[in-house]
Write an enzyme that holds these catalytic residues in place. Structure first.
Site, PDB file in Angstrom:
ATOM      1  CD  GLU A 193      -2.915  -1.519   5.324  1.00 53.75           C
ATOM      2  OE1 GLU A 193      -2.808  -2.579   5.962  1.00 53.75           O
ATOM      3  OE2 GLU A 193      -2.584  -0.403   5.804  1.00 53.75           O
ATOM      4  CG  ASP A 232       2.596   0.463   7.673  1.00 51.40           C
ATOM      5  OD1 ASP A 232       2.383  -0.241   6.682  1.00 51.40           O
ATOM      6  OD2 ASP A 232       1.759   0.656   8.576  1.00 51.40           O
ATOM      7  CG  HIS A 287       0.664   3.062  12.337  1.00 49.66           C
ATOM      8  ND1 HIS A 287      -0.638   2.650  12.514  1.00 49.66           N
ATOM      9  CD2 HIS A 287       1.089   2.466  11.190  1.00 49.66           C
ATOM     10  CE1 HIS A 287      -0.983   1.831  11.518  1.00 49.66           C
ATOM     11  NE2 HIS A 287       0.056   1.714  10.708  1.00 49.66           N
ATOM     12  CG  HIS A 324      -0.424   0.040   2.538  1.00 53.49           C
ATOM     13  ND1 HIS A 324      -0.168   1.225   3.206  1.00 53.49           N
ATOM     14  CD2 HIS A 324      -0.090  -0.941   3.401  1.00 53.49           C
ATOM     15  CE1 HIS A 324       0.297   0.953   4.413  1.00 53.49           C
ATOM     16  NE2 HIS A 324       0.361  -0.343   4.556  1.00 53.49           N
TER      17      HIS A 324
END
Length: 356
Positions: free
Chosen positions: A214, A180, A325, A65
């Site tokens: 995502e 990520d 995150h 993603h």
């Protein structure tokens, strides 16, 4: 900085919160067109490159993603501050005082996330984490009118964070926002390059799917999987791991520096047992570091892919990543390389269909 690392750096530093992946997609498109002419962007913004070997009867989908966690502006106060909602799972404890970039596809402005100063908090407030809904973004404006010259309701935000290597020179770590899943995106581009050069000769049709949104429910991957109807899918990700001091062994998901983490189960998918066994045995046979994801947590694009069409045999291969995150995600360069190597081995194996 090596070419592989520079590619990852460029992708990580791009502005691409969920719903505003345009800049990331343009970077990937510019690089991917060097290796594959067959590409398209769908109505949601997913980007797909396809390699179609003559005589191929099966389809392999690779998915990573493009989006990152971030923010969306929903209010401009009379004083010129911005109120925001978070996009994706962000720990509110990492927000206060962080530098951010706010804007959209065409314009950006720097800011700082602010909340009530500790000097002005009472005893009970000091014991609690300030919720995001009580925080503000300061962009240096002195009034609502001035702020609205720079931003608009519905604009997006991301962490403003440096990319660098650190730690042991023989086993360096990488620190950045958006590992990520720009790491997965970088691995896919490197794999496309190998197919274009002839280093990898897949026997299946291979679709490289750079997906959107995502972090907000896997909706991009759902659209792509329904259209492509693959037989197999490899989801390239990062995974939060908790390999820090004070975490008991049973709660550690995986270890940085020990290779890609292969999932058995997460909160959205039970992975194909034969595919998992095959990937682990292939890695061991070729001296590629790999490990099993030891704790059930998280989810990824496989959550929709595996139950699309006729049903899809899925494998999730993730780079173990600390502080996911956050503005300072940390992964090992060796794991980035190990994931790339294992993907190449799988795509180059003409017997994958028989074994899985």
């Amino acid at each position: 900085m090596s070419e592989k690392l520079e590619l990852l750096r460029s992708l990580c530093l791009a502005f691409g919160p969920s719903g505003c992946e345009d800049e990331v997609r343009e970077k990937i498109l510019a690089e991917g067109k060097k290796y594959c002419a067959d590409h398209r962007v769908d109505g949601m913004g997913n980007l797909v490159f396809s390699f179609r070997p003559e005589g191929a009867t099966k389809k392999m989908m690779l998915s990573a993603h493009m989006d990152e966690v971030g923010f969306m502006i929903h209010t401009v106060t009379d004083e010129g501050y911005l109120k925001f909602a978070t996009l994706g799972g962000i720990d509110e404890r990492v927000l206060c005082g962080r530098c951010v970039t706010v804007g959209n596809e065409t314009r950006r402005v720097s800011g700082v996330i602010a909340s009530k100063a500790i000097h002005h908090q009472d005893a009970d407030e000091r014991k609690k984490t300030t919720p995001a809904k009580e925080m503000l973004i300061d962009i240096g404006a002195s009034s609502k009118e001035e702020a609205e010259k720079l931003v608009s309701i519905g604009d997006f935000g991301t962490f403003d964070s440096e990319f660098y290597e650190f730690g042991d020179e023989k086993a360096p770590l990488i620190k950045s926002k958006a590992l990520d899943d720009r790491l997965g995106c970088a691995v896919m581009l490197l794999t496309m390059r190998k197919i274009a050069s002839g280093e990898i000769t897949p026997s299946m049709e291979v679709d490289f799917c750079f997906t959107v949104r995502e972090e907000l429910g896997l909706s991009g991957a759902k659209v792509v999987a329904e259209r492509l109807a693959p037989d197999y899918a490899i989801v390239l990700e990062t995974t939060a791991i908790a390999d820090v001091a004070g975490t008991e062994a049973s709660l550690r998901v995986a270890d940085v520096g020990q290779g890609g983490a292969i999932s058995l189960l997460d909160r959205s998918t039970i992975y194909d047992t034969a595919f998992v066994r095959y990937a682990l045995e292939l890695a061991e046979a070729n001296g590629v570091p790999a490990q099993v994801k030891r704790f059930v947590s998280g989810g990824n694009d496989a959550g929709h892919i595996h139950k699309s069409g006729k049903g899809v045999k899925c494998l999730a291969l993730s780079a173990p990543t600390r502080y996911l995150h956050s503005p300072s995600c940390v992964a090992a360069l060796a794991d980035y390389e190990a994931v790339e190597r294992l993907v190449a081995l799988m795509l180059n194996d003409a017997d994958l269909e028989r074994k899985v």
